[in-house]
Design an enzyme around this catalytic site. Structure first.
Site, mmCIF file in Angstrom:
data_model
loop_
_atom_site.group_PDB
_atom_site.id
_atom_site.type_symbol
_atom_site.label_atom_id
_atom_site.label_comp_id
_atom_site.label_asym_id
_atom_site.label_seq_id
_atom_site.Cartn_x
_atom_site.Cartn_y
_atom_site.Cartn_z
ATOM 1 N N ASP A 85 -3.547 22.061 -13.210
ATOM 2 C CA ASP A 85 -3.407 21.241 -14.510
ATOM 3 C C ASP A 85 -2.110 20.533 -14.138
ATOM 4 O O ASP A 85 -1.696 20.335 -13.240
ATOM 5 C CB ASP A 85 -3.141 22.581 -15.425
ATOM 6 C CG ASP A 85 -1.864 23.443 -15.064
ATOM 7 O OD1 ASP A 85 -1.024 23.094 -14.127
ATOM 8 O OD2 ASP A 85 -1.192 24.350 -15.781
ATOM 9 N N ASP A 97 1.680 20.363 -16.635
ATOM 10 C CA ASP A 97 2.519 20.998 -17.542
ATOM 11 C C ASP A 97 3.464 20.001 -18.227
ATOM 12 O O ASP A 97 4.162 19.350 -17.616
ATOM 13 C CB ASP A 97 3.135 22.138 -16.672
ATOM 14 C CG ASP A 97 2.053 23.029 -15.955
ATOM 15 O OD1 ASP A 97 1.690 23.902 -16.607
ATOM 16 O OD2 ASP A 97 1.833 22.725 -14.756
ATOM 17 N N ASP A 113 -1.132 22.175 -19.941
ATOM 18 C CA ASP A 113 -0.164 23.012 -20.689
ATOM 19 C C ASP A 113 0.836 22.316 -21.457
ATOM 20 O O ASP A 113 1.647 21.654 -20.990
ATOM 21 C CB ASP A 113 -0.023 24.074 -19.710
ATOM 22 C CG ASP A 113 -0.634 25.086 -19.302
ATOM 23 O OD1 ASP A 113 -1.621 25.470 -19.939
ATOM 24 O OD2 ASP A 113 -0.467 25.756 -18.431
HETATM 25 P P1 GTP Z 1 -0.468 24.053 -10.337
HETATM 26 O O1 GTP Z 1 -0.739 23.867 -11.722
HETATM 27 O O2 GTP Z 1 -1.665 25.128 -9.747
HETATM 28 O O3 GTP Z 1 -0.331 22.778 -9.651
HETATM 29 O O4 GTP Z 1 0.960 24.833 -10.006
HETATM 30 P P2 GTP Z 1 1.972 25.246 -11.189
HETATM 31 O O5 GTP Z 1 3.129 25.488 -10.268
HETATM 32 O O6 GTP Z 1 2.086 23.821 -11.884
HETATM 33 O O7 GTP Z 1 1.389 26.321 -11.761
HETATM 34 P P3 GTP Z 1 1.179 26.578 -13.295
HETATM 35 O O8 GTP Z 1 0.966 25.422 -13.958
HETATM 36 O O9 GTP Z 1 0.402 27.790 -13.474
HETATM 37 O O10 GTP Z 1 2.817 27.044 -13.803
HETATM 38 C C1 GTP Z 1 3.829 26.127 -13.978
HETATM 39 C C2 GTP Z 1 4.812 26.983 -14.207
HETATM 40 O O11 GTP Z 1 4.786 27.511 -15.492
HETATM 41 C C3 GTP Z 1 5.223 28.134 -13.337
HETATM 42 O O12 GTP Z 1 6.641 28.071 -13.110
HETATM 43 C C4 GTP Z 1 5.131 29.304 -14.056
HETATM 44 O O13 GTP Z 1 6.157 30.319 -13.946
HETATM 45 C C5 GTP Z 1 5.318 28.902 -15.450
HETATM 46 N N1 GTP Z 1 4.438 29.727 -16.454
HETATM 47 C C6 GTP Z 1 3.090 29.661 -16.484
HETATM 48 N N2 GTP Z 1 2.723 30.384 -17.335
HETATM 49 C C7 GTP Z 1 3.682 30.859 -17.964
HETATM 50 C C8 GTP Z 1 3.557 32.059 -19.013
HETATM 51 O O14 GTP Z 1 2.694 32.263 -19.541
HETATM 52 N N3 GTP Z 1 4.987 32.242 -19.233
HETATM 53 C C9 GTP Z 1 6.104 31.882 -18.695
HETATM 54 N N4 GTP Z 1 7.124 32.119 -18.975
HETATM 55 N N5 GTP Z 1 5.836 30.887 -17.737
HETATM 56 C C10 GTP Z 1 4.686 30.544 -17.563
HETATM 57 MN MN MN Z 2 0.540 23.657 -13.418
HETATM 58 MN MN MN Z 3 0.124 25.404 -16.326
#
Ligand code: GTP
Ligand code: MN
Ligand code: MN
Length: 376
Positions: free
Chosen positions: A204, A206, A300
């Site tokens: 995704d 972020d 996100d």
């Molecule tokens: P990919 O998206 O798979 O490339 O990896 P990513 O590291 O970007 O993973 P992800 O998008 O799932 O999460 C990014 C960051 O957001 C991570 O550090 C998570 O800890 C944080 N995160 C995701 N969901 C939540 C949540 O519901 N609450 C909190 N506090 N942090 C979140």
């Molecule tokens: Mn991500």
């Molecule tokens: Mn995410």
């Protein structure tokens, strides 16, 4: 930095090896061991072994050299009996029979397919499997009532299981940037997640959104979402409200790692070719099978007040394992509670303010770890 306990994964051990000039080598063989073997076992995780495997994987990933014998692993933290058994098998036989048979099991394959649907976690997938649902068609035929997220997840299954590229992330960034500027001039966005850590692809994209004047960010999310919706950029969105201001127990209740920012889980409709200002070339004038002009991308969005922005950036940059270990370090080594909102010093019984990630690392007694080194 401080010296570390062996219980830690480890942030400082990791950076120390970097400082000593060892490149962190991730060979294909490591990847095989880590991602294919160790990581995939987490699907079977019903008793918290997933985290143990992830830690073990991260330790292997941080090693300065390729592992060729078990003796190299002596004294390393986080390698439990089970992980060691898998690694030993890989070293001796080229693969782990346990992992191989797991991967070939119908249950594992079904878990992978079903948890690949946005909105479906291991619990739901497990329930469906017990009802005999092993694939998407069986799910569709089952007549199960799906929630909005799952419906969207099923509808855009192929797109959402296709890695998002950096170029696509940039294109989405421009759209989000335009959205926030349009609804509230002066608003700022920051790319977080894996792309901020320098990953080339992600599941995704972020973003963190804020405004330099405290309080102006209130109500921003719904305006941004409305703007995006009106422009036809959203295929799905679910916004959850901020519960932070409403809580009476002050900011960032210590020990809680659920954050309370207003956030939006969404699926963007991204026009293909937009990412580099070019259009997809046609091959010999023949359109490819997939001749849609757009693809679905998970995005996100999180809104943070400027006073918590540094903590939010740190908390949303990840990786998840890095965040977990950083919070554990804060608690065990510094008697502090770190969240995406604040850091609370239990000894001084007060919150410590920070306007940059550097300050937060300093509070934790750690040298600054740049995002590219947070891929644990
Ligand atoms: P990919 O998206 O798979 O490339 O990896 P990513 O590291 O970007 O993973 P992800 O998008 O799932 O999460 C990014 C960051 O957001 C991570 O550090 C998570 O800890 C944080 N995160 C995701 N969901 C939540 C949540 O519901 N609450 C909190 N506090 N942090 C979140
Ligand atoms: Mn991500
Ligand atoms: Mn995410």
């Amino acid at each position: 930095g401080q010296s570390l306990g062996v219980h830690l994964l480890d942030i400082s051990w990791y950076t120390e090896s970097m400082r000593a000039g060892h490149p962190v080598v991730i060979t294909d063989r490591h990847k095989l061991q880590l991602n294919t073997y160790v990581m995939e076992l987490h699907f079977l995780d019903e008793d918290g072994r997933g985290v143990a495997f992830r830690r073990a994987a991260a330790v292997l990933k941080a090693l300065p050299a390729q592992v060729t014998s078990m003796s190299q692993l002596r004294g390393l933290p986080c390698l439990g009996e089970h992980s060691l058994r898998v690694i030993k098998d890989v070293l001796e036989n080229g693969e782990s029979s346990e992992v191989e048979s797991t991967k070939q099991s119908e249950r594992f394959k079904a878990l992978k397919i079903l948890t690949g649907i946005f909105g479906v976690g291991a619990k739901t997938a497990d329930r469906w499997i017990r009802e005999g649902i092993y694939n998407l068609q069986q799910l569709r035929d089952s007549g199960h009532a799906l929630n909005q997220a799952q419906k969207a997840g099923l509808e855009h299954y192929n797109d959402l299981n296709q890695p998002v590229t950096k170029a696509e992330a940039n294109a989405i960034g421009e759209i989000v940037q335009k959205a926030v500027i349009s609804v509230l001039p002066g608003s700022q966005i920051a790319l977080t997640g894996g792309f901020r850590r320098g990953k080339l692809t992600g599941h995704d994209v972020d973003f963190l959104i804020t405004h330099p004047e405290e309080g102006r960010e209130v109500g921003l999310m719904s305006k941004v979402v409305s703007w995006l919706e009106s422009q036809g950029f959203l295929l799905y969105q679910k916004t959850t409200r901020n519960s932070y201001l409403e809580s009476k127990d002050g900011p960032a209740r210590p020990a809680s790692n659920m954050d309370r920012f207003e956030r939006c889980f969404s699926i963007f409709k991204l026009t293909k070719g937009e990412e580099q200002g070019t259009t997809q070339p046609e091959k010999n004038g023949v359109q490819t099978m997939d001749n849609r002009l757009w693809r679905a991308v998970r995005v996100d969005l999180v809104v943070s007040p400027i006073s918590q922005f540094a903590f939010a950036v740190l908390g949303w940059t990840g990786s998840k394992l890095f965040e977990r270990e950083l919070r554990r370090w804060a608690g065990h080594e510094k008697d502090m509670s770190l969240s995406s909102h604040a850091v609370f010093d239990n000894k001084q019984n007060r919150y410590l303010r920070a306007t940059s990630e550097e300050e937060i690392f300093a509070y934790l007694g750690l040298e600054y770890i740049p995002p590219s080194e947070r891929n644990a």
